[in-house]
Structure formats: C-alpha cells, structure tokens
Design a protein around this motif. Structure first.
Motif, PDB file in Angstrom:
ATOM      1  N   GLU A   1      -7.002  15.472   5.296  1.00  0.00           N
ATOM      2  CA  GLU A   1      -6.762  14.749   4.057  1.00  0.00           C
ATOM      3  C   GLU A   1      -6.525  13.270   4.375  1.00  0.00           C
ATOM      4  OE1 GLU A   1      -3.445  14.886   0.478  1.00  0.00           O
ATOM      5  OE2 GLU A   1      -4.107  16.729   1.448  1.00  0.00           O
ATOM      6  N   PRO A   2      -7.138  12.371   3.618  1.00  0.00           N
ATOM      7  CA  PRO A   2      -6.944  10.940   3.882  1.00  0.00           C
ATOM      8  C   PRO A   2      -5.485  10.533   3.725  1.00  0.00           C
ATOM      9  CG  PRO A   2      -8.783  11.313   2.375  1.00  0.00           C
ATOM     10  CD  PRO A   2      -8.064  12.617   2.512  1.00  0.00           C
ATOM     11  N   ARG A   3      -5.114   9.509   4.450  1.00  0.00           N
ATOM     12  CA  ARG A   3      -3.764   8.992   4.303  1.00  0.00           C
ATOM     13  C   ARG A   3      -3.594   8.348   2.931  1.00  0.00           C
ATOM     14  NH1 ARG A   3       0.382  10.244   7.368  1.00  0.00           N
ATOM     15  NH2 ARG A   3       1.274   8.193   6.957  1.00  0.00           N
ATOM     16  N   PRO A   4      -2.379   8.356   2.392  1.00  0.00           N
ATOM     17  CA  PRO A   4      -2.144   7.661   1.120  1.00  0.00           C
ATOM     18  C   PRO A   4      -2.439   6.168   1.243  1.00  0.00           C
ATOM     19  CG  PRO A   4      -0.301   9.111   1.675  1.00  0.00           C
ATOM     20  CD  PRO A   4      -1.184   9.058   2.887  1.00  0.00           C
ATOM     21  N   VAL A   5      -2.750   5.562   0.123  1.00  0.00           N
ATOM     22  CA  VAL A   5      -2.918   4.104   0.061  1.00  0.00           C
ATOM     23  C   VAL A   5      -1.531   3.479   0.178  1.00  0.00           C
ATOM     24  CG1 VAL A   5      -3.636   2.174  -1.388  1.00  0.00           C
ATOM     25  CG2 VAL A   5      -4.970   4.301  -1.372  1.00  0.00           C
ATOM     26  N   TYR A   6      -1.400   2.488   1.058  1.00  0.00           N
ATOM     27  CA  TYR A   6      -0.107   1.821   1.244  1.00  0.00           C
ATOM     28  C   TYR A   6      -0.326   0.318   1.309  1.00  0.00           C
ATOM     29  CZ  TYR A   6       4.456   0.517   3.077  1.00  0.00           C
ATOM     30  OH  TYR A   6       5.698  -0.049   3.238  1.00  0.00           O
ATOM     31  N   VAL A   7       0.447  -0.417   0.514  1.00  0.00           N
ATOM     32  CA  VAL A   7       0.371  -1.882   0.500  1.00  0.00           C
ATOM     33  C   VAL A   7       1.793  -2.429   0.478  1.00  0.00           C
ATOM     34  CG1 VAL A   7      -0.429  -3.922  -0.742  1.00  0.00           C
ATOM     35  CG2 VAL A   7      -1.824  -1.846  -0.752  1.00  0.00           C
ATOM     36  N   GLU A   8       2.043  -3.417   1.326  1.00  0.00           N
ATOM     37  CA  GLU A   8       3.385  -4.009   1.440  1.00  0.00           C
ATOM     38  C   GLU A   8       3.260  -5.524   1.551  1.00  0.00           C
ATOM     39  OE1 GLU A   8       6.517  -2.292   4.208  1.00  0.00           O
ATOM     40  OE2 GLU A   8       6.004  -4.120   5.308  1.00  0.00           O
ATOM     41  N   ILE A   9       4.118  -6.240   0.817  1.00  0.00           N
ATOM     42  CA  ILE A   9       4.073  -7.704   0.872  1.00  0.00           C
ATOM     43  C   ILE A   9       5.472  -8.277   0.654  1.00  0.00           C
ATOM     44  CG2 ILE A   9       3.625  -8.054  -1.599  1.00  0.00           C
ATOM     45  CD1 ILE A   9       1.617 -10.267  -0.738  1.00  0.00           C
TER      46      ILE A   9
ATOM     47  N   GLY B   1       2.369   8.124  -7.325  1.00  0.00           N
ATOM     48  CA  GLY B   1       2.717   7.014  -6.453  1.00  0.00           C
ATOM     49  C   GLY B   1       4.081   6.446  -6.776  1.00  0.00           C
ATOM     50  N   TYR B   2       4.438   5.415  -6.052  1.00  0.00           N
ATOM     51  CA  TYR B   2       5.734   4.765  -6.253  1.00  0.00           C
ATOM     52  C   TYR B   2       5.621   3.286  -5.911  1.00  0.00           C
ATOM     53  CZ  TYR B   2       5.938   5.193  -1.151  1.00  0.00           C
ATOM     54  OH  TYR B   2       5.640   5.113   0.187  1.00  0.00           O
TER      55      TYR B   2
ATOM     56  N   THR C   1       3.953  -0.372  -2.282  1.00  0.00           N
ATOM     57  CA  THR C   1       3.508   0.810  -3.003  1.00  0.00           C
ATOM     58  C   THR C   1       2.929   1.822  -2.037  1.00  0.00           C
ATOM     59  OG1 THR C   1       2.146   1.640  -4.841  1.00  0.00           O
ATOM     60  CG2 THR C   1       1.154  -0.032  -3.439  1.00  0.00           C
ATOM     61  N   GLY C   2       3.086   3.082  -2.386  1.00  0.00           N
ATOM     62  CA  GLY C   2       2.399   4.169  -1.707  1.00  0.00           C
ATOM     63  C   GLY C   2       1.873   5.087  -2.790  1.00  0.00           C
ATOM     64  N   TYR C   3       0.597   5.426  -2.744  1.00  0.00           N
ATOM     65  CA  TYR C   3       0.084   6.363  -3.731  1.00  0.00           C
ATOM     66  C   TYR C   3      -1.122   7.121  -3.187  1.00  0.00           C
ATOM     67  CZ  TYR C   3      -3.402   2.755  -5.170  1.00  0.00           C
ATOM     68  OH  TYR C   3      -4.402   1.806  -5.210  1.00  0.00           O
ATOM     69  N   ASP C   4      -1.332   8.290  -3.759  1.00  0.00           N
ATOM     70  CA  ASP C   4      -2.453   9.132  -3.369  1.00  0.00           C
ATOM     71  C   ASP C   4      -3.102   9.690  -4.629  1.00  0.00           C
ATOM     72  OD1 ASP C   4      -4.235  10.294  -1.670  1.00  0.00           O
ATOM     73  OD2 ASP C   4      -2.846  11.749  -0.798  1.00  0.00           O
TER      74      ASP C   4
ATOM     75  N   ARG D   1     -11.039   2.493   0.815  1.00  0.00           N
ATOM     76  CA  ARG D   1     -10.916   1.123   1.325  1.00  0.00           C
ATOM     77  C   ARG D   1     -10.988   0.107   0.180  1.00  0.00           C
ATOM     78  NH1 ARG D   1     -13.912   3.967   5.103  1.00  0.00           N
ATOM     79  NH2 ARG D   1     -13.172   3.839   7.269  1.00  0.00           N
ATOM     80  N   VAL D   2     -11.887   0.369  -0.784  1.00  0.00           N
ATOM     81  CA  VAL D   2     -11.997  -0.519  -1.942  1.00  0.00           C
ATOM     82  C   VAL D   2     -10.717  -0.485  -2.763  1.00  0.00           C
ATOM     83  CG1 VAL D   2     -13.217  -0.907  -4.126  1.00  0.00           C
ATOM     84  CG2 VAL D   2     -14.509  -0.353  -2.054  1.00  0.00           C
ATOM     85  N   VAL D   3     -10.161   0.709  -2.951  1.00  0.00           N
ATOM     86  CA  VAL D   3      -8.916   0.852  -3.704  1.00  0.00           C
ATOM     87  C   VAL D   3      -7.787   0.088  -3.011  1.00  0.00           C
ATOM     88  CG1 VAL D   3      -7.150   2.502  -4.424  1.00  0.00           C
ATOM     89  CG2 VAL D   3      -9.561   3.025  -4.789  1.00  0.00           C
ATOM     90  N   TRP D   4      -7.707   0.200  -1.674  1.00  0.00           N
ATOM     91  CA  TRP D   4      -6.668  -0.547  -0.941  1.00  0.00           C
ATOM     92  C   TRP D   4      -6.864  -2.050  -1.130  1.00  0.00           C
ATOM     93  CZ3 TRP D   4      -6.301  -4.457   2.505  1.00  0.00           C
ATOM     94  CH2 TRP D   4      -5.029  -4.698   3.023  1.00  0.00           C
TER      95      TRP D   4
END
Length: 234
Positions: free
Chosen positions: A19-27, A117-118, A132-135, A154-157
């Motif tokens: 299963e792919p890893r969740p999308v994660y973005v941090e800033i 997600g959160y 954020t982290g979401y799947d 990748r596009v979603v990230w």
C-alpha cells in the motif's frame, strides 16, 4: 485471539509494501497560531489558498464537535464534487492543535474516491509548523490504482505542497493568494512565488518529547465517523 483491526491490516500492508505511503506535507510558517488557524479553518479563506478545492460549504453540524460539508473542485469542462466530515479541536497542553476529516467523492470521475486525514499545528520558536497527513482510495478502479502508484500520488503531493507554500506566503507577508495564480506568477519576485519544494515530504521536525511523527500511525488513530467507511486498497 484478538481479531485484527482495520488499523492492524493497514499497517501490515504498508510494511509489506502493498500500500502506498500516506501523503505528508510539512512547512514552517512564520506567523502566529491564530493567524494560521484562521486562514485554514474558515472555509471561505481555505479555498483561496488550497488549489485542491474551489468551494467548501458547511452543510450541518453533529452532536459531537464535528460538522459536515460539501466540496467542489472546478476543472475545465467538469466540476468534481464530494462530501465530508471535519472536526477541529485544541488537544495539547503544549498548544498543539489538530483538525481531522474524512471525505468521499460523489463524482465517478474523481481520482480520489474516499479518504481521511488530519492537519496539525505545532508551536515553534519561529512560528507554527503546519502539517498534513492523509490517505485515500483512488478512483477509476484497477487502472486508477495503477496510475496512483505511477504518478497521481506524486501530483497530489505536489499540489498540496504548493498550496501550503501559498498559505505560508499569505500568512507571512499578506500577499493574497489570488495574486499568486499561475498566470500572475511571472510578475512576482522569486520569494513570493509558491514552490512545493519548500515543504518537507517526510516528518523532519521533532515534536516535544516524541521525536518525529509517523503519518501512517497517526492516520490509524483518527476517530471513526458514522456514515463513512474505510475502504482500503485491495
């Protein structure tokens, strides 16, 4: 013997690479907590910086602190629609705030059919670490799952990260998101042009006494919402 939960099944699948890893973005945003909270929790402000939505309309509240909403993403020739449930709470004595949601598309053409997600807001000496982290379950059946692994995730990230940097610029400088639209970027100085590469794709900033967060584990700990069922990748 204890019956494995959905969270147990998801963790085993991720560990096995199924299963792919969740999308994660941090800033890191150099602004006050109240400033970042206001620009992200108000639906009218949210759609101004987040390119994943063009409209978010609250449709009703529940007995718990959560509320239901309808969302839209207007694309050339078609508008993707869906519904969701969001809960915003202030949970930590250290000042960390959390907002969780679940969503489901009502449109067969949506590349994201259902997910969870959160958002987290961590106080930082220079401002706020917003992450954020979401799947999600991809749309379009088996072909959609293949495309998700190859390119869509990748596009979603990238879209999420670029939106986060647009929020950062707005919160820090006051430059409104409409002035950072694709066709207007050429008129802006380099530091005012939103860039996905300014965001982290993995948790890098340690939390107080906890080290870095694991997005998959935090997703598994989200509360269930009646009316939304977790469909895993199969």
């Amino acid at each position: 013997m204890r019956r494995p939960s959905d969270a147990d099944t998801a963790r085993r699948a991720r560990g096995a690479g199924d299963e792919p890893r969740p999308v994660y973005v941090e800033i890191l945003i150099r602004a006050t907590m109240d400033r970042v909270w206001g620009l992200t929790q108000d639906p009218d402000q949210h759609v101004r910086w987040d390119a994943r939505f063009t409209r978010i309309v609250p449709t009703g509240s529940r007995e718990d602190p959560s509320y239901e909403f309808h969302y839209e993403l207007a694309l050339p020739g078609h508008t993707i629609t869906g519904t969701g449930i969001s809960a915003a709470t202030k949970t930590s004595q250290a000042g960390t705030r959390t907002s969780a949601l679940r969503f489901a598309a009502t449109d067969r053409l949506s590349p994201l059919q259902q997910g969870r997600g959160y958002w987290k807001y961590h106080p930082h000496p220079e401002g706020v670490v917003f992450l954020t982290g979401y799947d999600y379950v991809p749309g379009w059946g088996r072909a959609g799952r293949i495309l998700d692994r190859l390119i869509m995730r990748r596009v979603v990230w990238w879209l999420t990260a670029r939106s986060f940097d647009r929020l950062r610029i707005w919160a820090e400088t006051g430059l409104e998101p409409e002035r950072m639209a694709w066709w207007r970027e050429i008129t802006l100085p380099a530091h005012a042009r939103p860039r996905a590469k300014r965001c982290n794709a993995r948790p890098l900033i340690p939390r107080r006494g906890k080290g870095v967060a694991d997005p998959a584990t935090e997703l598994d700990e989200l509360p269930p919402y009646e009316g939304f069922t977790d469909r895993r990748h199969k």
